[in-house]
Design an enzyme around this catalytic site. Structure first.
Site, PDB file in Angstrom:
ATOM      1  CG  HIS A  97      -1.816  -0.992   1.072  1.00  0.00           C
ATOM      2  ND1 HIS A  97      -3.021  -1.795   0.574  1.00  0.00           N
ATOM      3  CD2 HIS A  97      -2.266  -2.531   1.853  1.00  0.00           C
ATOM      4  CE1 HIS A  97      -3.328  -2.633   0.801  1.00  0.00           C
ATOM      5  NE2 HIS A  97      -2.676  -3.355   2.155  1.00  0.00           N
ATOM      6  NE  ARG A 145      -1.866  13.678   3.701  1.00  0.00           N
ATOM      7  CZ  ARG A 145      -1.320  12.430   2.236  1.00  0.00           C
ATOM      8  NH1 ARG A 145      -0.759  12.874   0.975  1.00  0.00           N
ATOM      9  NH2 ARG A 145      -1.714  11.189   2.269  1.00  0.00           N
TER      10      ARG A 145
END
Lengths: 459, 140
Positions: free
Chosen positions: A245, A301
């Site tokens: 991941h 972000r």
């Protein structure tokens, strides 16, 4: 001095609440905008080069991230002591911490990022999905509500969605707090385990269920929004090359996706931003399978991989983010966004190329490529000591060329021209990956890299 | 690390006042000899934990007194620089200077008896966690 959207005075000094290559990147953007910078660092980063080039630098705590880069109060005190007017959180650490964003603004400073309420709303995957459905963003089949406790209802829902399904923690992300259920007999145990994990790791036992896609690609859409109701999307990226991941290689644009397929998705993302009153930069992450997009989460972000979008769009995303925080309107409309060529980014990590175990130590020699079309975002230099306390990312190698094939060739040259002595890095692994024929053809899914590694290790 | 006596209730009270005034909800300070944690809770009393893990230090080794947190370094006596009066004997309880955090002056204690040989930070400069402030040659 003119005021910003929330009545604050415009800032002239930015405290960079981060470290490593992104601290250097933010410092560069601030300097280009004529802003002063304050670098804060832990004891382990005392010799970091960006501390010497900042207008002010301050040690805020010991090496442990929990007592330095994650220490909200030490960061706020540092801002107060140095007279900073804004805090840029970078990525990781406190960048998606709603309580920190709120504390920064309550202290009268600008948080260079979205509002605390946006971070909170997008951090809860169920409320994020609800907001996306309302804005017309395509989502993975499954309800936009938390799973009930009733086991019969859970079983009915799984049958409705169709196996395999995936159980996810509402407060999770980054590959944590999720479990794939291939068939009905494994469902209840998976729900119970994930619920307990969610309770312990994210502080909430809330779960949701979705259809599990078997061979998706990971596609992202970058957005940029101001506080005047303007929002644009800056094209798309493919971040399917992942190991456990964690993204390893990113590229822009995602190959093989027609503009008429991605266009409506990009416009829906912009609409979602308008509806939730989003400000700053953000990334919509999607799974893409069989020509369809499925929203997974929004990152509120700056992303590690933002440079590939900068290379194709020609827009300095970090500067744009800072200008939005000053209250400036966007200086471009959607029609002005013209992405051209192809870009790749390789994450250079201080780790063993075979075992991927972190490799800390002193860099005794360093050669970085400097040819046209190659960009290196890094903070390292010969003599730099890679500390063992943080993420192993030490540099980002970014290339841009007219076509994907040319960009791949340029990345091969860039990797061949990069040498880091004294520690182990993943450069040999990246060199091998860029010789792989399936990767060269493009459109590989999120499982490809793991399978490729497995085959390489096979006797 | 600590040149401030964090077990001193007066120091803790001063620090708590400074944090409250600055709108900061708490602070954790670590030094080789221990740890101080102050949590300023609205509507409740502040929670304060001080733990000590002090190790004996070899008497022969010079000891560097470091800043336990960020702040503006102030030398001990405004009318006469500490640096002008070196070397000199100090006791463990002697205040060598102060750390200014907002309106609060936190005393920097020697922490051990010995000869104060050097002042390592310039007066009125901003110092960070762990920055060296003084050097003491311990006396057995």
């Amino acid at each position: 001095m003119p005021e910003t959207f929330d009545g604050r005075a415009r800032f002239d000094t930015v405290l960079i609440a981060n470290r490593g290559e992104i601290a250097t990147r933010i410092q560069k953007a601030c300097r280009a905008l004529g802003l002063k910078t304050v670098v804060v660092y832990s004891e382990a980063d005392r010799q970091a080069p960006y501390g010497r080039t900042a207008d002010s630098a301050l040690c805020i705590g010991p090496s442990s991230a929990a007592k330095s880069y994650l220490n909200k109060d030490a960061l706020l005190l540092a801002a107060r002591l140095t007279g900073a007017g804004a805090i840029h959180p970078g990525y990781g650490f406190l960048s998606e911490n709603a309580a920190f964003a709120d504390a920064v603004e309550k202290a009268g400073l600008a948080f260079i990022g979205p509002s605390a309420s946006s971070i909170e709303a997008m951090g809860d995957k169920i409320s994020a999905k609800r907001a996306m459905i309302a804005a017309g963003v395509p989502c993975v089949p499954g309800p936009d509500t938390a799973l009930a406790e009733d086991t019969a209802a859970i079983e009915r829902l799984a049958l409705e969605i169709g196996y395999p399904v995936i159980i996810k923690a509402a407060g999770g992300g980054g590959g944590r707090g999720m479990r794939v259920v291939p068939e009905a007999r494994l469902l209840q145990e998976a729900v119970a385990l994930t619920r307990e994990e969610a309770r312990q790791a994210f502080g909430s036992p809330s779960l949701y269920m979705e259809k599990f896609l078997q061979h998706p690609r990971h596609i992202e859409i970058q957005v940029l929004c101001d506080t005047h109701g303007n929002a644009v999307w800056l094209g798309h990226r493919d971040c399917s090359m992942q190991r456990r991941h964690q993204k390893v290689v990113e590229e822009a644009p995602a190959s093989g996706i027609a503009p008429e397929v991605i266009g409506p998705v990009g416009r829906a993302c912009v609409e979602a931003c308008r509806q939730i009153g989003y400000r700053g930069v953000g990334t919509f992450e999607f799974l893409y399978e069989d020509g369809a997009f499925y929203f997974i989460e929004m990152n509120t972000r700056l992303q590690v991989e933002h440079p590939v979008t900068e290379m194709t769009s020609g827009i300095d995303i970090v500067q744009a983010q800072i200008k939005v925080a000053q209250g400036d309107p966007l200086d471009l409309a959607q029609a002005d966004v013209n992405c051209a060529g192809h870009a790749f980014e390789c994450r250079i990590n201080a780790e063993d190329p075979d075992t991927f175990l972190p490799s800390a130590g002193v860099i005794t020699g360093l050669v970085l490529p400097e040819e046209p079309g190659i960009r290196v975002d890094t903070h390292i230099h010969a003599g730099y000591k890679v500390p063992p306390y943080y993420d192993s990312l030490i540099a980002k190698l970014i290339v841009h060329a007219p076509t994907r094939a040319e960009a791949m060739a340029r990345m091969r040259e860039a990797l061949a021209g990069t040498r880091v002595d004294g520690i182990s890095t993943n450069i040999p692994f990246l060199r091998a990956l860029f010789e792989d024929s399936a990767f060269a053809r493009g459109e590989t899914d999120i499982h490809y890299l793991e399978q490729w590694l497995k085959q390489r290790r096979a006797p | 690390m600590s040149a401030i006596d964090f077990s001193d209730p007066t120091t803790i009270a001063l620090l708590t006042d400074a944090l409250t005034a600055a709108g900061v909800s708490g602070l954790e300070i670590s030094w080789p000899g221990g740890q101080l944690r102050i949590v300023v809770a609205t509507g409740e009393e502040a929670r304060i934990n001080v733990s000590s893990t002090a190790q004996p230090v070899s008497a022969a080794q010079p000891v560097v007194v470091k800043a336990p947190m960020a702040g503006h370094f102030c030398s001990g006596n405004s009318s006469r620089s500490v640096a002008d009066r070196l070397p000199r004997s100090v006791s463990a309880a002697d205040t060598l200077g102060f750390l200014r955090v907002g309106p609060i002056l936190l005393p920097l204690c020697a922490g051990r008896a010995g000869i104060l040989t050097r002042q390592l930070a310039e007066p009125d400069t901003l110092v960070g966690f762990g920055d060296p402030l003084f050097e003491i040659e311990p006396q057995s």
